[in-house]
Design an enzyme around this catalytic site. Structure first.
Site, PDB file in Angstrom:
ATOM      1  N   GLU A 118       0.872  -1.167   0.000  1.00 50.70           N
ATOM      2  CA  GLU A 118       0.000   0.000   0.000  1.00 50.70           C
ATOM      3  C   GLU A 118       0.912   1.221   0.000  1.00 50.70           C
ATOM      4  O   GLU A 118       1.714   1.413   0.925  1.00 50.70           O
ATOM      5  CB  GLU A 118      -0.885   0.033   1.237  1.00 50.70           C
ATOM      6  CG  GLU A 118      -2.070  -0.883   1.204  1.00 50.70           C
ATOM      7  CD  GLU A 118      -2.923  -0.724   2.456  1.00 50.70           C
ATOM      8  OE1 GLU A 118      -2.875   0.351   3.092  1.00 50.70           O
ATOM      9  OE2 GLU A 118      -3.631  -1.675   2.807  1.00 50.70           O
ATOM     10  N   ASP A 144      -5.897   8.331   9.916  1.00 45.83           N
ATOM     11  CA  ASP A 144      -4.521   8.017  10.285  1.00 45.83           C
ATOM     12  C   ASP A 144      -4.154   8.555  11.657  1.00 45.83           C
ATOM     13  O   ASP A 144      -4.538   9.669  12.039  1.00 45.83           O
ATOM     14  CB  ASP A 144      -3.548   8.586   9.245  1.00 45.83           C
ATOM     15  CG  ASP A 144      -3.680   7.903   7.901  1.00 45.83           C
ATOM     16  OD1 ASP A 144      -3.840   6.672   7.896  1.00 45.83           O
ATOM     17  OD2 ASP A 144      -3.643   8.587   6.867  1.00 45.83           O
ATOM     18  N   TYR A 158     -10.966  -4.551   3.602  1.00 42.88           N
ATOM     19  CA  TYR A 158     -10.091  -4.009   4.640  1.00 42.88           C
ATOM     20  C   TYR A 158     -10.882  -3.978   5.947  1.00 42.88           C
ATOM     21  O   TYR A 158     -11.751  -3.133   6.143  1.00 42.88           O
ATOM     22  CB  TYR A 158      -9.643  -2.597   4.236  1.00 42.88           C
ATOM     23  CG  TYR A 158      -8.486  -2.030   5.039  1.00 42.88           C
ATOM     24  CD1 TYR A 158      -8.438  -2.102   6.427  1.00 42.88           C
ATOM     25  CD2 TYR A 158      -7.433  -1.391   4.391  1.00 42.88           C
ATOM     26  CE1 TYR A 158      -7.391  -1.571   7.147  1.00 42.88           C
ATOM     27  CE2 TYR A 158      -6.367  -0.840   5.097  1.00 42.88           C
ATOM     28  CZ  TYR A 158      -6.355  -0.936   6.468  1.00 42.88           C
ATOM     29  OH  TYR A 158      -5.307  -0.408   7.184  1.00 42.88           O
TER      30      TYR A 158
END
Length: 263
Positions: free
Chosen positions: A51, A62, A174
């Site tokens: 990734e 994040d 995911y």
């Protein structure tokens, strides 16, 4: 060099009854030139999919480690044109996945971004801040140019939304192992096992958020994951700047070893 599609990689691993190691790093951190060596070290260590983050100034999914990496990449001059140029130079056969946010994709032009990603050799796209219901244009462009559009599923995702994601998503699913943002943790949440057990799909299930050791990778694989995603642990090594490539390779080897032990 033709890069593998994500489906090809998982097919290859299934034949070996082996789980995948997916490694995340930020493109352009600490530099575009350095990223090439970083990717090579991860591949040498056993990475099955990379990734490659495209930096954005407001990365809501994040944690601090990857946020700062994005800031370093932006300060070093990373932008859309340089990102695609960098991807083209990477001499790797394994699939490359672009992970970014919808704002830079939308501003650049959705179809233009996807077309150029495909031309550069990107196999899939992860855009964590766009709901599946609002991803029609992005999904259409990905289908047109042969990219997998990969969606995230969290422990709080409703069954109705999971069904929609399974209808539209491809490549791999995911699975977010815990609530919150990215970042290494010491334990594997029980919600990871619950999430893996309740999602029934033929799409490979990849677990991320919080994994940083071979022991944790083995636990996730044993719980039923087809792949383990690790990001912050690698980005922290890059941030520390000491024996970076050797340490990245060693950590990838440890993680892959844990996955193989549990396969």
């Amino acid at each position: 060099m033709r890069r593998q599609k994500i489906s090809e990689k998982f097919s290859e691993l299934r034949e070996r009854k082996e789980g995948a190691l997916i490694c995340y790093v930020m493109a352009g951190d600490p530099s575009a030139e350095g990223t090439g060596e970083i990717v090579k070290a991860l591949v040498d260590g056993g990475a099955d999919i990379i990734e490659l983050g495209f930096p954005f100034s407001d990365p809501v999914a994040d944690g601090p480690t990857i946020q700062v990496a994005g800031q370093r990449a932006l300060a070093a001059g990373m932008d859309t044109r340089r990102y695609f140029e960098l991807v083209k130079t990477l001499e790797v056969r394994i699939p490359l996945v672009c992970m970014t946010y919808y704002n830079p994709v939308f501003r650049y032009g959705v179809e233009k971004f996807v077309e150029q990603a495909a031309d550069a050799g990107i196999s899939g796209l992860i855009v964590p801040d766009i709901p599946v219901e609002e991803a029609v244009d992005l999904n259409n462009s990905c289908e047109k140019y042969g990219l997998d559009l990969i969606f995230l599923v969290a422990p709080t995702t409703t069954e109705g939304r999971v069904r929609k994601i399974l209808e539209k998503g491809s490549g791999f699913l995911y699975l977010v192992s815990r609530l919150g943002v990215t970042g290494a943790r010491e334990d594997i949440s029980s919600s990871t096992r619950e999430l893996l057990s309740r999602i029934e799909t033929g799409i490979p299930k990849a677990v991320g958020f919080g994994i940083s050791t071979g022991k944790q990778a083995a636990e996730v694989r044993e719980a039923g994951a087809d792949a383990v995603i690790v990001g912050s642990a690698f980005v922290r090594i890059i941030e520390e700047g000491k024996d970076v490539n050797d340490r990245l390779k060693a950590l990838a080897e440890e993680l892959k070893s844990g996955i193989r032990r549990a396969s």
